[in-house]
Motif scaffolding. Structure first.
Motif, PDB file in Angstrom:
ATOM      1  N   UNK A  69      40.419  59.318  48.020  1.00 31.37           N
ATOM      2  CA  UNK A  69      41.819  58.948  48.198  1.00 31.37           C
ATOM      3  C   UNK A  69      42.349  58.545  46.831  1.00 31.37           C
ATOM      4  N   UNK A  70      43.295  59.336  46.315  1.00 30.22           N
ATOM      5  CA  UNK A  70      43.841  59.129  44.974  1.00 30.22           C
ATOM      6  C   UNK A  70      45.262  58.581  45.112  1.00 30.22           C
ATOM      7  N   UNK A  71      45.399  57.272  44.895  1.00 30.98           N
ATOM      8  CA  UNK A  71      46.681  56.598  45.087  1.00 30.98           C
ATOM      9  C   UNK A  71      47.489  56.621  43.786  1.00 30.98           C
ATOM     10  N   UNK A  72      48.549  57.416  43.773  1.00 34.15           N
ATOM     11  CA  UNK A  72      49.489  57.507  42.660  1.00 34.15           C
ATOM     12  C   UNK A  72      48.798  57.699  41.306  1.00 34.15           C
ATOM     13  N   UNK A  73      48.007  58.786  41.194  1.00 33.62           N
ATOM     14  CA  UNK A  73      47.325  59.054  39.922  1.00 33.62           C
ATOM     15  C   UNK A  73      48.321  59.559  38.877  1.00 33.62           C
ATOM     16  N   UNK A  74      48.137  59.218  37.596  1.00 28.64           N
ATOM     17  CA  UNK A  74      49.017  59.707  36.546  1.00 28.64           C
ATOM     18  C   UNK A  74      48.666  61.130  36.125  1.00 28.64           C
ATOM     19  N   UNK A  75      48.848  62.087  37.018  1.00 27.22           N
ATOM     20  CA  UNK A  75      48.589  63.497  36.722  1.00 27.22           C
ATOM     21  C   UNK A  75      49.828  64.069  36.033  1.00 27.22           C
ATOM     22  N   UNK A  76      49.979  63.729  34.755  1.00 30.87           N
ATOM     23  CA  UNK A  76      51.201  64.025  34.019  1.00 30.87           C
ATOM     24  C   UNK A  76      51.493  65.519  33.939  1.00 30.87           C
ATOM     25  N   UNK A  77      50.462  66.352  33.948  1.00 25.45           N
ATOM     26  CA  UNK A  77      50.672  67.785  33.793  1.00 25.45           C
ATOM     27  C   UNK A  77      51.479  68.386  34.938  1.00 25.45           C
ATOM     28  N   UNK A 127      42.605  63.466  49.081  1.00 24.77           N
ATOM     29  CA  UNK A 127      43.778  62.925  49.766  1.00 24.77           C
ATOM     30  C   UNK A 127      44.690  62.233  48.758  1.00 24.77           C
ATOM     31  N   UNK A 128      45.786  62.867  48.333  1.00 25.86           N
ATOM     32  CA  UNK A 128      46.762  62.167  47.508  1.00 25.86           C
ATOM     33  C   UNK A 128      47.456  61.091  48.347  1.00 25.86           C
ATOM     34  N   UNK A 129      47.735  59.948  47.724  1.00 26.25           N
ATOM     35  CA  UNK A 129      48.337  58.836  48.452  1.00 26.25           C
ATOM     36  C   UNK A 129      49.467  58.221  47.641  1.00 26.25           C
ATOM     37  N   UNK A 130      50.460  57.678  48.359  1.00 24.48           N
ATOM     38  CA  UNK A 130      51.617  57.055  47.721  1.00 24.48           C
ATOM     39  C   UNK A 130      51.877  55.698  48.359  1.00 24.48           C
ATOM     40  N   UNK A 174      51.693  61.982  42.792  1.00 24.00           N
ATOM     41  CA  UNK A 174      50.871  62.133  43.993  1.00 24.00           C
ATOM     42  C   UNK A 174      51.463  63.173  44.940  1.00 24.00           C
ATOM     43  N   UNK A 175      52.780  63.173  45.079  1.00 24.60           N
ATOM     44  CA  UNK A 175      53.418  64.168  45.951  1.00 24.60           C
ATOM     45  C   UNK A 175      53.217  65.582  45.404  1.00 24.60           C
ATOM     46  N   UNK A 176      53.350  65.724  44.080  1.00 22.77           N
ATOM     47  CA  UNK A 176      53.154  67.037  43.467  1.00 22.77           C
ATOM     48  C   UNK A 176      51.703  67.481  43.544  1.00 22.77           C
ATOM     49  N   UNK A 177      50.773  66.518  43.458  1.00 22.82           N
ATOM     50  CA  UNK A 177      49.367  66.847  43.623  1.00 22.82           C
ATOM     51  C   UNK A 177      49.112  67.381  45.027  1.00 22.82           C
ATOM     52  N   UNK A 178      49.725  66.750  46.008  1.00 23.40           N
ATOM     53  CA  UNK A 178      49.574  67.227  47.384  1.00 23.40           C
ATOM     54  C   UNK A 178      50.105  68.656  47.531  1.00 23.40           C
ATOM     55  N   UNK A 179      51.245  68.928  46.901  1.00 28.11           N
ATOM     56  CA  UNK A 179      51.791  70.291  46.939  1.00 28.11           C
ATOM     57  C   UNK A 179      50.829  71.279  46.285  1.00 28.11           C
ATOM     58  N   UNK A 180      50.294  70.897  45.149  1.00 28.03           N
ATOM     59  CA  UNK A 180      49.377  71.768  44.415  1.00 28.03           C
ATOM     60  C   UNK A 180      48.137  72.083  45.246  1.00 28.03           C
ATOM     61  N   UNK A 207      47.999  70.197  50.710  1.00 21.78           N
ATOM     62  CA  UNK A 207      47.559  69.209  51.693  1.00 21.78           C
ATOM     63  C   UNK A 207      48.617  68.124  51.815  1.00 21.78           C
ATOM     64  N   UNK A 208      48.730  67.457  52.941  1.00 19.56           N
ATOM     65  CA  UNK A 208      49.704  66.368  53.038  1.00 19.56           C
ATOM     66  C   UNK A 208      49.259  65.153  52.240  1.00 19.56           C
ATOM     67  N   UNK A 209      50.222  64.364  51.801  1.00 22.01           N
ATOM     68  CA  UNK A 209      49.894  63.077  51.178  1.00 22.01           C
ATOM     69  C   UNK A 209      49.972  61.993  52.235  1.00 22.01           C
ATOM     70  N   UNK A 210      49.286  60.897  51.983  1.00 25.81           N
ATOM     71  CA  UNK A 210      49.270  59.770  52.912  1.00 25.81           C
ATOM     72  C   UNK A 210      50.017  58.590  52.291  1.00 25.81           C
ATOM     73  N   UNK A 211      50.703  57.837  53.136  1.00 27.92           N
ATOM     74  CA  UNK A 211      51.469  56.686  52.673  1.00 27.92           C
ATOM     75  C   UNK A 211      50.703  55.399  52.938  1.00 27.92           C
TER      76      UNK A 211
END
Length: 288
Positions: A130-138, A228-231, A244-250, A253-257
């Motif tokens: 579960x990756x909560x709001x990772x700084x995936x800047x790319x 699981x991307x999380x916000x 996190x939302x963009x990671x889920x799109x990539x 998969x859905x993101x979890x809140x």
């Protein structure tokens, strides 16, 4: 090899504390509870103590592993430069010392970035992350990526020019850290003796590592782990939430809140523990 082990009683939980020798570092770690192994990786300059409240509320269902990242508090490092891959390899060695089975991993902010890198580099060790709001800047489009990078650079420059306090306030404002958004029984701790050195380490070593990181999305998509991307429910206006939302799109998969904002795991540990347990055990979990 673990050394300097000791055991403390914490209510009805037993916590085992030890130090693991790894290449270029000594990692201070804590294990408590019973059940499937769950590694918690704190964000920012957070050491193991930042995850203590969350770990305590999960230890009745999981064997919870927390640790000080290399360079923070009780963990040392011999490295003059660090990458997220270094941190991910540290996490891998911590897991290897405890189990040969895939583990659960939860990380927030830079902890989430390390968790993703762990999943890419050591996919067999992670059952679900579960990756909560990772700084995936790319993943951020311009000009949002430029804004995020400037938040890091300006904070680093503020630290060099004015010190830890002003730099923390600047970055805290950028990602809207709100200590008032917390559960009633969560107390704000006074800074400990490691506070300033931990902050200095974050801005000197980890911030540049985050800015330089490029995740291999092909490998992440191909990982056998459930990612699981999380916000945070209260952080939709900041760029880590969008990451996190963009990671889920990539990943398709859905993101979890999760409860609270960017630091919800710290300020809302009770609600975060319940939500994390729920998310980890969707579809029967990795051991179901």
């Amino acid at each position: 090899m673990a050394v300097n082990g000791l055991t403390e009683e914490n209510g009805d939980q037993t916590m085992k504390e030890s130090v693991l020798e790894v290449p270029g570092a000594r990692l201070h770690q804590f294990v408590r509870g019973s059940g499937p192994l769950l590694l918690l990786i704190a964000g920012g300059f957070g050491d193991a103590s930042v995850n203590e409240a969350l770990a305590t509320r999960l230890a009745d269902r999981y064997t919870v592993l927390t640790y000080d990242r290399r360079g923070l508090s009780g963990s040392t490092t011999d490295e003059s430069e660090l990458t997220l891959a270094t941190h991910a390899d540290d996490a891998s060695r911590l897991l290897s010392a405890l189990t040969t089975e895939p583990a659960y991993v939860y990380g927030s902010s830079v902890g989430a970035a390390i968790a993703l890198e762990l999943t890419i580099r050591h996919p067999g060790q992670v059952g679900a992350v579960v990756a909560h709001e990772p700084p995936t800047l790319q993943l951020l489009p311009e000009p949002e990526r430029a804004v995020a990078i400037q938040d890091f650079l300006a904070t680093e420059e503020t630290f060099k020019a004015e010190g830890a306090g002003p730099a923390l306030r600047r970055f805290g404002k950028a990602i809207d850290i709100d200590p008032a958004d917390r559960e009633p029984d969560v107390e704000m701790r006074s800074p400990g003796p490691e506070h300033l050195s931990n902050v200095a380490f974050l801005f000197t070593y980890d911030f540049p590592a985050i800015r330089a990181q490029t995740f291999d999305m092909t490998q992440l998509k191909g990982s056998p782990a459930r990612v699981v991307p999380a916000v945070g429910e209260n952080s939709s206006h900041i760029w880590p939430h969008k990451c996190a939302r963009l990671l889920a799109e990539e990943l398709g998969t859905p993101y979890e809140t999760f409860p609270g904002g960017h630091n919800g795991y710290r300020f809302r540990p009770r609600a975060t523990a319940e939500r994390l347990h729920q998310v980890l055990n969707q579809d029967g979990g990795i051991h179901g």
